[in-house]
Design a protein around this motif. Sequence first.
Motif, mmCIF file in Angstrom:
data_model
loop_
_atom_site.group_PDB
_atom_site.id
_atom_site.type_symbol
_atom_site.label_atom_id
_atom_site.label_comp_id
_atom_site.label_asym_id
_atom_site.label_seq_id
_atom_site.Cartn_x
_atom_site.Cartn_y
_atom_site.Cartn_z
ATOM 1 N N THR A 168 52.402 42.528 26.692
ATOM 2 C CA THR A 168 51.998 43.112 25.409
ATOM 3 C C THR A 168 52.336 42.183 24.250
ATOM 4 O OG1 THR A 168 54.104 44.334 25.244
ATOM 5 C CG2 THR A 168 52.217 45.504 26.188
ATOM 6 N N ASP A 169 53.359 41.360 24.416
ATOM 7 C CA ASP A 169 53.722 40.418 23.357
ATOM 8 C C ASP A 169 52.597 39.426 23.120
ATOM 9 O OD1 ASP A 169 55.449 39.069 21.480
ATOM 10 O OD2 ASP A 169 55.746 37.546 23.018
ATOM 11 N N PHE A 170 51.962 38.965 24.196
ATOM 12 C CA PHE A 170 50.876 37.999 24.050
ATOM 13 C C PHE A 170 49.571 38.684 23.669
ATOM 14 C CE2 PHE A 170 53.833 36.173 27.230
ATOM 15 C CZ PHE A 170 54.334 35.172 26.428
ATOM 16 N N VAL A 171 49.359 39.895 24.188
ATOM 17 C CA VAL A 171 48.133 40.625 23.882
ATOM 18 C C VAL A 171 48.071 41.004 22.409
ATOM 19 C CG1 VAL A 171 46.864 42.768 24.301
ATOM 20 C CG2 VAL A 171 47.806 41.489 26.223
ATOM 21 N N ASP A 172 49.197 41.476 21.850
ATOM 22 C CA ASP A 172 49.137 41.908 20.445
ATOM 23 C C ASP A 172 48.870 40.737 19.502
ATOM 24 O OD1 ASP A 172 51.601 40.668 20.007
ATOM 25 O OD2 ASP A 172 52.734 42.525 19.958
ATOM 26 N N GLY A 173 49.405 39.556 19.842
ATOM 27 C CA GLY A 173 49.127 38.379 19.025
ATOM 28 C C GLY A 173 47.668 37.970 19.094
ATOM 29 N N PHE A 174 47.096 38.049 20.299
ATOM 30 C CA PHE A 174 45.680 37.698 20.471
ATOM 31 C C PHE A 174 44.785 38.661 19.692
ATOM 32 C CE2 PHE A 174 41.708 38.640 22.740
ATOM 33 C CZ PHE A 174 41.084 37.395 22.674
ATOM 34 N N ILE A 175 45.073 39.959 19.810
ATOM 35 C CA ILE A 175 44.261 40.958 19.111
ATOM 36 C C ILE A 175 44.371 40.781 17.602
ATOM 37 C CG2 ILE A 175 44.019 43.434 18.631
ATOM 38 C CD1 ILE A 175 44.840 43.969 21.517
ATOM 39 N N ALA A 176 45.592 40.528 17.123
ATOM 40 C CA ALA A 176 45.799 40.374 15.679
ATOM 41 C C ALA A 176 44.961 39.222 15.123
ATOM 42 C CB ALA A 176 47.281 40.152 15.388
ATOM 43 N N ARG A 177 44.935 38.109 15.848
ATOM 44 C CA ARG A 177 44.184 36.948 15.369
ATOM 45 C C ARG A 177 42.680 37.105 15.588
ATOM 46 N NH1 ARG A 177 48.718 34.719 17.834
ATOM 47 N NH2 ARG A 177 47.560 34.427 19.781
ATOM 48 N N ARG A 178 42.308 37.627 16.757
ATOM 49 C CA ARG A 178 40.885 37.702 17.115
ATOM 50 C C ARG A 178 40.141 38.743 16.294
ATOM 51 N NH1 ARG A 178 36.359 37.851 17.728
ATOM 52 N NH2 ARG A 178 35.039 37.483 19.536
ATOM 53 N N PHE A 179 40.795 39.844 15.985
ATOM 54 C CA PHE A 179 40.109 40.950 15.298
ATOM 55 C C PHE A 179 40.634 41.170 13.878
ATOM 56 C CE2 PHE A 179 39.825 41.775 19.870
ATOM 57 C CZ PHE A 179 38.446 41.900 20.017
ATOM 58 N N ASN A 180 41.222 40.126 13.305
ATOM 59 C CA ASN A 180 41.684 40.167 11.915
ATOM 60 C C ASN A 180 42.587 41.372 11.637
ATOM 61 O OD1 ASN A 180 40.225 37.826 11.112
ATOM 62 N ND2 ASN A 180 38.345 39.057 11.051
ATOM 63 N N GLN A 181 43.593 41.553 12.496
ATOM 64 C CA GLN A 181 44.535 42.654 12.324
ATOM 65 C C GLN A 181 45.943 42.126 12.037
ATOM 66 O OE1 GLN A 181 44.398 45.809 15.215
ATOM 67 N NE2 GLN A 181 42.174 45.822 15.304
ATOM 68 N N VAL A 182 46.013 40.971 11.401
ATOM 69 C CA VAL A 182 47.307 40.422 10.994
ATOM 70 C C VAL A 182 47.798 41.220 9.790
ATOM 71 C CG1 VAL A 182 48.532 38.397 10.131
ATOM 72 C CG2 VAL A 182 46.704 38.128 11.819
ATOM 73 N N THR A 183 48.991 41.791 9.889
ATOM 74 C CA THR A 183 49.541 42.611 8.806
ATOM 75 C C THR A 183 50.924 42.112 8.414
ATOM 76 O OG1 THR A 183 50.606 44.200 10.306
ATOM 77 C CG2 THR A 183 48.305 44.629 9.711
ATOM 78 N N ARG A 184 51.352 42.510 7.205
ATOM 79 C CA ARG A 184 52.696 42.142 6.759
ATOM 80 C C ARG A 184 53.742 42.781 7.668
ATOM 81 N NH1 ARG A 184 49.828 43.052 1.994
ATOM 82 N NH2 ARG A 184 49.570 41.176 0.714
ATOM 83 N N LEU A 185 53.503 44.036 8.055
ATOM 84 C CA LEU A 185 54.439 44.701 8.953
ATOM 85 C C LEU A 185 54.507 43.980 10.284
ATOM 86 C CD1 LEU A 185 56.300 47.049 9.740
ATOM 87 C CD2 LEU A 185 54.247 48.342 10.420
#
Length: 200
Positions: free
Chosen positions: A48-65
């Motif tokens: 999940t550590d690698f999946v959440d990073g991929f999703i954040a970058r791929r689908f523009n879900q990078v957040t301050r939190l």
Amino acid sequence: MQAVSSRVVTVPNVLSAVRLALIPLFLWLLGSAQYGWALVVIVISSLTDFVDGFIARRFNQVTRLGQVLDPAVDRLFIFSTLIGLAWQHFLPWWLVILIVLRDVGLLAMGPVLATHGYGPLPVHHLGKVATFALLFALPTLVLGAAFPAIAAYSDPAGWALALWGTFLYWWAGAIYLRETVRLVREDRVARGAGSDTLGN
């Protein structure tokens, strides 16, 4: 440059929260000598550590939190797992202390940077590689306990990853220290130049 949003509920943030919730479960399973299930939990946590990073970058879900939560959960996950493995005699305490000391040093840099008007340093790629190595080393070490028949192969691999990850961890720490010193010096020079201008 990818935009950073102020959203709270995103898939990556939910995955980070799940990973956080799995930490006490892993420790309980490890303490109960349920090594097979402990291995499942630690593998899920690592993935999940690698999946959440991929999703954040791929689908523009990078957040301050997420920028704060993800590395914080990574550190807590690694620390708690290291302590659990050392407690169950999978790892020596000296290795745990070595890894923890590096992050204590990084924490000490935070107030120094804040005093000079800087936020947390961006994660260096070397730090990511070090975390990657440690996140794979920990389940590999549990693998031998869950399946003793392959321990002769998995244990050396786990130790190699753990030692290499620790070395890279400290190398990345040295880079963060150098960057902190550079930023502090630049700020002092800028303040000195500003004082000279005001004096004139």
